[in-house]
Design an enzyme around this catalytic site. Structure first.
Site, short mmCIF file in Angstrom:
data_model
loop_
_atom_site.label_atom_id
_atom_site.label_comp_id
_atom_site.label_asym_id
_atom_site.label_seq_id
_atom_site.Cartn_x
_atom_site.Cartn_y
_atom_site.Cartn_z
N SER A 1 -20.56 -13.94 30.45
CA SER A 1 -20.06 -14.80 29.35
C SER A 1 -21.06 -15.89 29.00
CB SER A 1 -18.78 -15.53 29.79
OG SER A 1 -17.71 -14.65 29.81
N MET B 1 -14.51 -13.68 37.82
CA MET B 1 -13.64 -12.52 37.59
C MET B 1 -14.43 -11.24 37.32
SD MET B 1 -10.97 -14.44 35.07
CE MET B 1 -10.45 -16.12 35.39
N SER B 2 -15.64 -11.19 37.81
CA SER B 2 -16.45 -9.98 37.55
C SER B 2 -17.36 -9.73 38.75
CB SER B 2 -17.30 -10.19 36.29
OG SER B 2 -18.22 -11.24 36.48
N HIS C 1 -18.37 -11.86 24.08
CA HIS C 1 -19.18 -10.71 24.49
C HIS C 1 -19.39 -9.88 23.24
CE1 HIS C 1 -18.69 -11.09 28.88
NE2 HIS C 1 -17.54 -11.62 28.57
N HIS D 1 -13.96 -5.98 32.36
CA HIS D 1 -13.26 -6.68 33.44
C HIS D 1 -11.98 -5.92 33.79
CE1 HIS D 1 -15.55 -9.81 31.27
NE2 HIS D 1 -15.73 -10.34 32.47
N ASN E 1 -18.19 -24.56 35.12
CA ASN E 1 -17.12 -25.56 35.23
C ASN E 1 -16.84 -25.82 36.69
OD1 ASN E 1 -15.90 -22.66 34.73
ND2 ASN E 1 -14.44 -23.77 36.03
N TYR F 1 -9.28 -7.31 34.50
CA TYR F 1 -8.13 -7.95 33.87
C TYR F 1 -7.90 -7.51 32.42
CZ TYR F 1 -11.37 -11.38 31.77
OH TYR F 1 -12.38 -11.99 31.08
N GLU F 2 -8.89 -6.86 31.84
CA GLU F 2 -8.70 -6.34 30.48
C GLU F 2 -7.93 -5.03 30.48
OE1 GLU F 2 -12.43 -6.93 27.84
OE2 GLU F 2 -13.16 -6.78 29.89
N HIS G 1 -11.97 -21.07 28.19
CA HIS G 1 -13.08 -20.12 28.04
C HIS G 1 -14.20 -20.67 27.15
CE1 HIS G 1 -14.98 -16.27 28.39
NE2 HIS G 1 -14.93 -16.03 27.10
N ALA H 1 -20.69 -16.05 34.54
CA ALA H 1 -20.27 -17.45 34.49
C ALA H 1 -19.26 -17.62 35.61
CB ALA H 1 -19.62 -17.74 33.14
#
Ligand code: HPA
Length: 277
Positions: free
Chosen positions: A44, A214-215, A75, A97, A238, A99-100, A250, A127
């Site tokens: 990201s 998350m990746s 993306h 991902h 962050n 989560y997608e 995001h 990220a």
């Protein structure tokens, strides 16, 4: 096969080979280069790295047969071929991902493609939220190892194992030579898509996590399973939940990743050019 290796079964390998052949023959039909030095997966806000390349081909994921489509904002979802000095690179701008809604197996297709095309190495970026209290927004972290607190849920991937040869030493040394300050740390993988709670981040810190994201974890594992030399780099976008009073979002992640893009590009380009062995 070493004692740690798990037999994937012939069907899995046959299907994988078929899928890779289909993708490779499509890329060939588009005139894409066939000799690739390195693969890069851009996280990201890091898609602008491709500006460091002399781009020769941009192939939208939607044109590639058997390829998942990226849905996350920020993306662009394209496979980009380009040159850096005399090296030919393939860069994935946009990743898949869990989560997608993709299977873990689908999220690692870019890694399998980079391996199938014969690249010598892979750089994976992301990220991530800083768990380690000494990390600041904009810091870079070379991934030394991964932590998967929810690994039971990843069991569809029982064929995977972690035996990463440590190329993080090389990445760390390269960063120092470039005069960049970088951390080395543990990437803690969460399924997402929501950010963590303050209590979770506290627990993850005790577990030894330095950055949370998350990746990347499955991609690193797939690269090592395939014997593809790999380095993972996190950009801390962050402070993880609960460290500050700010709510996470995001957009903030994308802006912070992009703010450190020059140093990130320096490090990635250096790692592409220099030999790892
Ligand atoms: N948590 C999980 N994933 C992330 C974060 C975070 O704080 N920042 C960027 N990706």
């Amino acid at each position: 096969m070493s004692g740690l290796d798990v037999d994937l079964g012939r069907d899995f390998n046959d299907n994988l080979t078929k899928k890779m052949e289909e993708i490779l023959s499509y890329l060939q039909s588009q005139g894409c280069p066939e000799q690739i030095h390195a693969g890069v997966i851009l996280g990201s806000g890091l898609g602008e790295y491709t500006e460091a390349l002399r781009i020769t081909h941009t192939i939208p994921y939607s044109d590639i047969p058997s390829f998942p489509q990226s849905t996350v904002e920020g993306h662009s979802g394209a496979l980009i071929f380009g040159n850096l000095e005399d090296r030919t690179i393939m860069a994935f701008s946009g990743r898949f991902h869990f989560y997608e809604g993709y299977e873990i197996d689908e999220t690692v297709i870019p890694v399998q493609l980079i391996h199938a095309i014969g690249a010598k190495k892979l750089l994976i970026s992301n990220a991530a939220g800083g768990i380690n209290l000494s990390y600041n927004v904009g810091d870079l972290m070379v991934i030394d190892n991964i932590i998967r607190p929810h690994r039971r849920m990843m069991q569809q991937s029982s064929k995977w194992h972690w035996n990463m040869k440590s190329y993080s030493d090389i990445a760390f040394t390269s960063a120092i030579k470039l005069g960049l300050t970088v951390h080395r740390g543990n990437y803690l993988y969460v399924f997402g898509p929501n950010y963590e709670t303050k209590a979770e981040i506290h627990a993850y810190r005790i577990m030894g996590g330095d950055a949370v994201g998350m990746s990347t974890a499955a991609e690193l594992m797939e690269a090592t399973r395939l014997g593809l030399p790999v380095v993972g780099i996190s950009v801390i976008t962050n402070a993880a939940a609960g460290i500050t009073r700010e709510a996470l979002n995001h957009d903030e992640v994308k802006v912070a990743a992009s703010a450190r893009k020059e140093d990130f590009a320096l490090l990635v380009s250096r790692l592409i050019i220099e030999d790892w062995v």
